[in-house]
Design an enzyme around this catalytic site. Structure first.
Site, PDB file in Angstrom:
ATOM      1  N   CYS A   2      22.583  66.285 -60.682  1.00  0.00           N
ATOM      2  CA  CYS A   2      21.714  67.429 -60.420  1.00  0.00           C
ATOM      3  C   CYS A   2      20.454  67.304 -61.280  1.00  0.00           C
ATOM      4  O   CYS A   2      20.529  67.000 -62.464  1.00  0.00           O
ATOM      5  CB  CYS A   2      22.358  68.780 -60.702  1.00  0.00           C
ATOM      6  N   ARG A  27      19.211  61.717 -59.554  1.00  0.00           N
ATOM      7  CA  ARG A  27      20.283  62.474 -60.216  1.00  0.00           C
ATOM      8  C   ARG A  27      21.190  63.211 -59.227  1.00  0.00           C
ATOM      9  O   ARG A  27      22.214  63.772 -59.610  1.00  0.00           O
ATOM     10  CB  ARG A  27      19.676  63.506 -61.177  1.00  0.00           C
ATOM     11  N   TRP A  75      23.830  67.366 -56.716  1.00  0.00           N
ATOM     12  CA  TRP A  75      24.990  66.499 -56.516  1.00  0.00           C
ATOM     13  C   TRP A  75      26.183  67.444 -56.534  1.00  0.00           C
ATOM     14  O   TRP A  75      26.506  68.029 -57.571  1.00  0.00           O
ATOM     15  CB  TRP A  75      25.090  65.463 -57.641  1.00  0.00           C
ATOM     16  N   ASN A 101      22.595  73.050 -63.574  1.00  0.00           N
ATOM     17  CA  ASN A 101      23.254  71.742 -63.599  1.00  0.00           C
ATOM     18  C   ASN A 101      24.438  71.883 -64.541  1.00  0.00           C
ATOM     19  O   ASN A 101      24.285  72.367 -65.659  1.00  0.00           O
ATOM     20  CB  ASN A 101      22.265  70.682 -64.118  1.00  0.00           C
ATOM     21  N   GLY A 102      25.620  71.490 -64.089  1.00  0.00           N
ATOM     22  CA  GLY A 102      26.814  71.607 -64.921  1.00  0.00           C
ATOM     23  C   GLY A 102      27.935  72.234 -64.115  1.00  0.00           C
ATOM     24  O   GLY A 102      27.892  72.224 -62.881  1.00  0.00           O
ATOM     25  N   GLU A 485      32.427  43.956 -63.253  1.00  0.00           N
ATOM     26  CA  GLU A 485      31.100  44.518 -63.002  1.00  0.00           C
ATOM     27  C   GLU A 485      30.588  44.076 -61.614  1.00  0.00           C
ATOM     28  O   GLU A 485      30.011  44.885 -60.879  1.00  0.00           O
ATOM     29  CB  GLU A 485      30.136  44.079 -64.107  1.00  0.00           C
ATOM     30  N   LYS A 489      29.586  46.680 -58.732  1.00  0.00           N
ATOM     31  CA  LYS A 489      28.241  46.678 -58.134  1.00  0.00           C
ATOM     32  C   LYS A 489      28.352  46.606 -56.617  1.00  0.00           C
ATOM     33  O   LYS A 489      27.698  47.345 -55.893  1.00  0.00           O
ATOM     34  CB  LYS A 489      27.476  45.470 -58.683  1.00  0.00           C
ATOM     35  N   GLU A 492      29.979  49.903 -54.990  1.00  0.00           N
ATOM     36  CA  GLU A 492      29.244  51.179 -55.034  1.00  0.00           C
ATOM     37  C   GLU A 492      28.069  51.225 -54.070  1.00  0.00           C
ATOM     38  O   GLU A 492      27.657  52.297 -53.656  1.00  0.00           O
ATOM     39  CB  GLU A 492      28.825  51.550 -56.456  1.00  0.00           C
ATOM     40  N   HIS A 508      50.162  37.282 -60.722  1.00  0.00           N
ATOM     41  CA  HIS A 508      51.078  38.374 -61.044  1.00  0.00           C
ATOM     42  C   HIS A 508      51.025  39.489 -60.010  1.00  0.00           C
ATOM     43  O   HIS A 508      51.455  40.606 -60.286  1.00  0.00           O
ATOM     44  CB  HIS A 508      50.775  38.903 -62.456  1.00  0.00           C
ATOM     45  N   LYS A 608      23.096  59.349 -60.489  1.00  0.00           N
ATOM     46  CA  LYS A 608      22.911  58.754 -61.812  1.00  0.00           C
ATOM     47  C   LYS A 608      23.190  59.829 -62.865  1.00  0.00           C
ATOM     48  O   LYS A 608      22.982  61.008 -62.604  1.00  0.00           O
ATOM     49  CB  LYS A 608      21.454  58.306 -61.905  1.00  0.00           C
TER      50      LYS A 608
END
Ligand code: F6R
Length: 613
Positions: A2, A27, A75, A101-102, A485, A489, A492, A508, A608
């Site tokens: 947000c 965001r 968001w 935001n929160g 990583e 990448k 996402e 395994h 983000k």
């Protein structure tokens, strides 16, 4: 997570709010809205479902005139993305508008109480309760009403409110979510970060947790949690408006991938003193005395930053001899951890605002541990709260998929591991000088790796990659985190189901998944340690029909022979190879996602800077 923007001054607010929202869109991007006020038109709200372009189109058809206002890009946490759930939310018969935001954790109880008193809700969000609580508390002073209302709210918030009865006034507060004020010649701004107003001013003042504020065109004041009133101290921030633009690249992600050689150069220039071949971190002075008594290091981080920390574990153990653990911040903060003054906790975060990382760091500091931040955003909460900081100096990272911050984190941690090794006498001056020489070569080697773009694009275009529903990444040693990583990448931004594994773990269990439909990205750089072992693991996969896309050292013909595709990185010490390996991994994910037609900068469901739990 947000984005909030606000403006009050002598200019028309709508254009400034929209410019701020454009820069904050990374965001959150499921819906957006603005509320603007003028003396004639008290509180006018426009909000739309979808990306900012939808709001822009609505405002073109029905512009909102006025010189004060607030804006929000969302968001979703509580309530699905919809126009009704978009911010701003109104209360008190539309006389009040708020952005938040929160998360308001006790919103159910508050909503129930307000509804019982006859308040009608328009949305499913937790945030709307704030609009009604502020309206109920209002007695002619908006700032006071905001403070009163927030006494009832539990959870985290950055909130800003306007009221029809006080044209030009914006009041708000922060607790757990970031908020920064800006001062321009023509008025005052607020934002979730400085990008909200960087086109207009670089004078910023970061609020502390518990602060509330009131601003109008003439001035701005802050009230601390203990009730003391302070005049905001504005500092000049170094971020420029151009840094928040794509500068000719089709996506922020590609721009940021290409910035990596320069980011590494900046880091080395900032922390390595040429003449003495010494490493110096100016912002850890307050911590230095404690470093010699440290008996254990604990990294805390999330996502990509956690992968960078895993590379750090290998390096710090090797060069300093200290025992090191790497913790997911979201787990660490709720565990019964054993911490005391002999532990150094290193919190790694691009944004410096990730809620889990911040809480893990606070927990460590409260337990008496020394707290070091490895952080990109200067002035962020983590940067300010830690006992010492190593800044990444990478500039704003706007693409949601982290790229330049990841390699900067690895380089910064590498420098810190060398610094600790030397400090503890585990590394000689000659050894340190040799590593610094190897690091100096990195920016040029990253440039070489970037020049292979066309080849990586061609691999991404192979039908096995374009049509895959599943993929695997494997690596060992320093490049086990690279495999994790690379998998993160790709998943996402391409939405392909991808898993990363330590190559030695394949037998395994995961090897059961291998078929000739699943691409396996295998990382096997030549070194004295685990190269031969990884090669054997690749052979085992090949024997079962696995389609191998290998990332190895340039000129490694034997690896090339056993792989369907081969991407070479310049030869370098294995310890530094995760930085070079990151380049083809990032480009591969980028090209696959582009070919699938996805929005690589704003992937679905993500945002983000994860400022909620
Ligand atoms: C992935 C990504 C995230 C972040 C994570 C932590 O590409 O960007 O996994 O790494 O949310 O964020 P920071 O580093 O801001 O704490």
């Amino acid at each position: 997570m947000c984005g909030i923007v606000g403006y009050t001054g002598s200019h028309e607010a709508q254009a400034l709010l929209m410019d701020g929202l454009r820069r904050l869109e990374y965001r959150g991007y499921d819906s957006a809205g603005v509320a603007v006020q003028s003396a004639e038109e008290p509180v006018q709200v426009e909000k739309q479902l979808g990306k900012l372009a939808e709001l822009r189109a609505a405002l073109e058809a029905r512009p909102l005139g006025g010189t004060a206002g607030i804006g929000h890009t969302r968001w979703a946490t509580h309530g699905r993305p919809s126009q009704a759930n978009a911010h701003p939310h109104t209360g008190g018969g539309e006389r009040f508008a708020i952005v938040h935001n929160g998360i308001i954790e006790n919103y159910r109880a508050l909503r129930h109480e307000l509804e019982s008193a006859g308040v009608a809700f328009q949305s499913e969000t937790d945030s709307e309760v704030l609009a009604h609580l502020i309206a109920r508390a209002y007695q002619g002073d908006l700032a006071r009403a905001v403070r009163q209302a927030l006494k009832q709210a539990e959870g985290s918030y950055a909130v800003a409110a306007i009221c029809a009865d006080e044209p030009g006034v914006i009041a708000g507060a922060r607790h757990g979510s970031p908020l920064v004020l800006g001062r321009a010649p023509h008025g005052f701004f607020l934002g979730s970060d400085v990008l909200a107003f960087i086109g207009e001013t670089s004078e910023a003042c970061y609020l502390n947790d518990g602060d509330s504020f009131r601003m109008d065109a003439a001035g701005c004041e802050i009230l601390r949690a203990d009730g003391t009133s302070v005049v905001p101290e504005f500092h000049t921030v170094t971020v420029s408006a151009e840094q928040a633009e794509k500068e000719g690249h089709p996506h922020f992600m590609l721009k940021e991938i290409h910035q990596q050689p320069d980011v590494i150069r900046h880091l080395l220039a900032a922390y390595v003193a040429d003449e003495q071949d010494a490493i110096d971190f100016p912002d850890i002075r307050g911590l230095e005395d404690r470093l010699d008594g440290i008996q254990r290091v604990v990294f805390v981080a999330c996502g990509t930053a956690w992968h960078a920390a895993m590379v750090g574990k290998y390096l710090l153990e090797q060069w300093s001899g200290l025992p090191v653990s790497v913790e997911l911040a979201s787990e660490f903060r709720y565990r019964h951890t054993v911490l005391d003054g002999s532990v150094l906790v290193v919190a790694v975060s691009q944004s410096g605002e990730t809620a889990d990382t911040l809480e893990a760091a606070r927990k460590a500091a409260q337990a008496g541990a020394a707290l070091l931040a490895i952080v990109n955003v200067p002035g962020s909460t983590l940067d300010r709260e830690a006992h010492g900081a190593i800044r990444l100096l990478a500039g704003p990272e706007i693409g949601v998929a982290s790229t330049k911050a990841y390699t900067a984190q690895i380089v910064a941690i590498t420098l810190f591991a060398l610094y600790m090794g030397r400090r503890r006498g585990a590394l000689s001056a000659e050894q340190l000088a040799e590593w610094i020489r190897a690091l100096d070569a990195l920016p040029g080697q990253v440039e070489r790796a970037l020049s292979d773009k066309a080849q990586i694009e061609a691999v991404a275009a192979e039908p096995i990659c374009r049509t895959a529903s599943h993929a695997m990444f494997i690596g060992r040693g320093y490049n086990y985190p690279s495999a994790l990583e690379g998998a993160l990448k790709l998943k996402e931004i391409s939405y392909i189901h991808v898993e990363g594994y330590a190559a030695g773990e394949m037998k395994h269990g995961p090897i059961a998944l291998v078929t000739d439909h699943i691409p396996v990205v295998a990382i096997a750089v030549q070194d004295e340690g685990v190269y031969g072992k990884t090669r054997s693991n690749i052979e085992e996969l090949r024997a079962r029909g696995g389609v191998i896309l290998a990332i190895g050292t340039e000129g490694d013909t034997s690896l090339k022979e056993i792989a369907q595709a081969f991407i070479g990185i310049p030869a370098c010490p294995a310890e530094l190879s995760p930085v070079l390996v990151a380049i083809p991994l990032q480009l591969f994910a980028y090209y696959v996602a582009c070919m699938l037609g996805h929005d690589v900068d704003q992937p679905r469901n993500l945002a983000k800077s994860v400022t909620v739990e």
